[in-house]
Design a protein around this motif. Sequence first.
Motif, PDB file in Angstrom:
ATOM      1  N   ASP A 271     -15.104  -9.639   6.434  1.00 56.22           N
ATOM      2  CA  ASP A 271     -15.146 -10.429   5.209  1.00 56.22           C
ATOM      3  C   ASP A 271     -13.876 -10.171   4.385  1.00 56.22           C
ATOM      4  N   PRO A 272     -13.280 -11.238   3.811  1.00 54.21           N
ATOM      5  CA  PRO A 272     -12.043 -11.025   3.032  1.00 54.21           C
ATOM      6  C   PRO A 272     -12.224 -10.051   1.865  1.00 54.21           C
ATOM      7  N   LEU A 273     -13.356 -10.104   1.205  1.00 54.97           N
ATOM      8  CA  LEU A 273     -13.599  -9.180   0.100  1.00 54.97           C
ATOM      9  C   LEU A 273     -13.655  -7.745   0.608  1.00 54.97           C
ATOM     10  N   THR A 274     -14.367  -7.535   1.699  1.00 53.75           N
ATOM     11  CA  THR A 274     -14.474  -6.193   2.277  1.00 53.75           C
ATOM     12  C   THR A 274     -13.121  -5.706   2.757  1.00 53.75           C
ATOM     13  N   GLN A 275     -12.354  -6.598   3.379  1.00 61.12           N
ATOM     14  CA  GLN A 275     -11.035  -6.224   3.876  1.00 61.12           C
ATOM     15  C   GLN A 275     -10.117  -5.848   2.713  1.00 61.12           C
ATOM     16  N   SER A 276     -10.201  -6.565   1.620  1.00 56.48           N
ATOM     17  CA  SER A 276      -9.388  -6.245   0.438  1.00 56.48           C
ATOM     18  C   SER A 276      -9.733  -4.858  -0.097  1.00 56.48           C
ATOM     19  N   VAL A 277     -11.019  -4.562  -0.157  1.00 55.69           N
ATOM     20  CA  VAL A 277     -11.453  -3.253  -0.661  1.00 55.69           C
ATOM     21  C   VAL A 277     -10.974  -2.146   0.271  1.00 55.69           C
ATOM     22  N   VAL A 278     -11.083  -2.372   1.579  1.00 54.29           N
ATOM     23  CA  VAL A 278     -10.662  -1.360   2.547  1.00 54.29           C
ATOM     24  C   VAL A 278      -9.154  -1.137   2.470  1.00 54.29           C
ATOM     25  N   GLU A 279      -8.381  -2.212   2.319  1.00 51.53           N
ATOM     26  CA  GLU A 279      -6.928  -2.072   2.253  1.00 51.53           C
ATOM     27  C   GLU A 279      -6.480  -1.296   1.020  1.00 51.53           C
ATOM     28  N   ARG A 280      -7.203  -1.447  -0.081  1.00 59.10           N
ATOM     29  CA  ARG A 280      -6.828  -0.732  -1.299  1.00 59.10           C
ATOM     30  C   ARG A 280      -7.350   0.704  -1.300  1.00 59.10           C
ATOM     31  N   GLY A 281      -8.194   1.049  -0.378  1.00 59.54           N
ATOM     32  CA  GLY A 281      -8.700   2.410  -0.293  1.00 59.54           C
ATOM     33  C   GLY A 281      -9.889   2.680  -1.193  1.00 59.54           C
ATOM     34  N   ASP A 282     -10.597   1.633  -1.579  1.00 60.01           N
ATOM     35  CA  ASP A 282     -11.759   1.795  -2.457  1.00 60.01           C
ATOM     36  C   ASP A 282     -13.064   1.874  -1.666  1.00 60.01           C
ATOM     37  N   LEU A 283     -13.050   2.690  -0.646  1.00 63.27           N
ATOM     38  CA  LEU A 283     -14.253   2.809   0.178  1.00 63.27           C
ATOM     39  C   LEU A 283     -15.414   3.405  -0.609  1.00 63.27           C
ATOM     40  N   ALA A 284     -15.125   4.297  -1.532  1.00 61.41           N
ATOM     41  CA  ALA A 284     -16.192   4.893  -2.338  1.00 61.41           C
ATOM     42  C   ALA A 284     -16.843   3.833  -3.206  1.00 61.41           C
ATOM     43  N   HIS A 285     -16.047   2.927  -3.756  1.00 59.70           N
ATOM     44  CA  HIS A 285     -16.613   1.846  -4.556  1.00 59.70           C
ATOM     45  C   HIS A 285     -17.453   0.906  -3.705  1.00 59.70           C
ATOM     46  N   LEU A 286     -16.971   0.627  -2.506  1.00 63.10           N
ATOM     47  CA  LEU A 286     -17.736  -0.228  -1.598  1.00 63.10           C
ATOM     48  C   LEU A 286     -19.058   0.438  -1.215  1.00 63.10           C
ATOM     49  N   ALA A 287     -19.021   1.722  -0.930  1.00 64.04           N
ATOM     50  CA  ALA A 287     -20.247   2.440  -0.582  1.00 64.04           C
ATOM     51  C   ALA A 287     -21.213   2.475  -1.768  1.00 64.04           C
ATOM     52  N   LEU A 288     -20.696   2.683  -2.957  1.00 64.62           N
ATOM     53  CA  LEU A 288     -21.536   2.700  -4.150  1.00 64.62           C
ATOM     54  C   LEU A 288     -22.161   1.328  -4.396  1.00 64.62           C
TER      55      LEU A 288
END
Length: 61
Positions: free
Chosen positions: A2-19
């Motif tokens: 997903d583009p949103l997920t890919q954007s989050v992963v590229e910026r290194g916000d995995l903790a925010h995605l997990a939360l």
Amino acid sequence: MDPLTQSVVERGDLAHLALFMWATASSGLLVWTMRELARSNRRFSDFVSAIAKINSLFGQD
């Protein structure tokens, strides 16, 4: 991906995605639990009404 997920992963916000995923899952679980509780209360109310009807048929208070 997903583009949103890919954007989050590229910026290194995995903790925010997990939360976010945890909050979404827990909110969904809360909604499901409240719905089941409402159904349970409705079934119990129907049961009590049926018992009251049976008691009135037999002349008990």
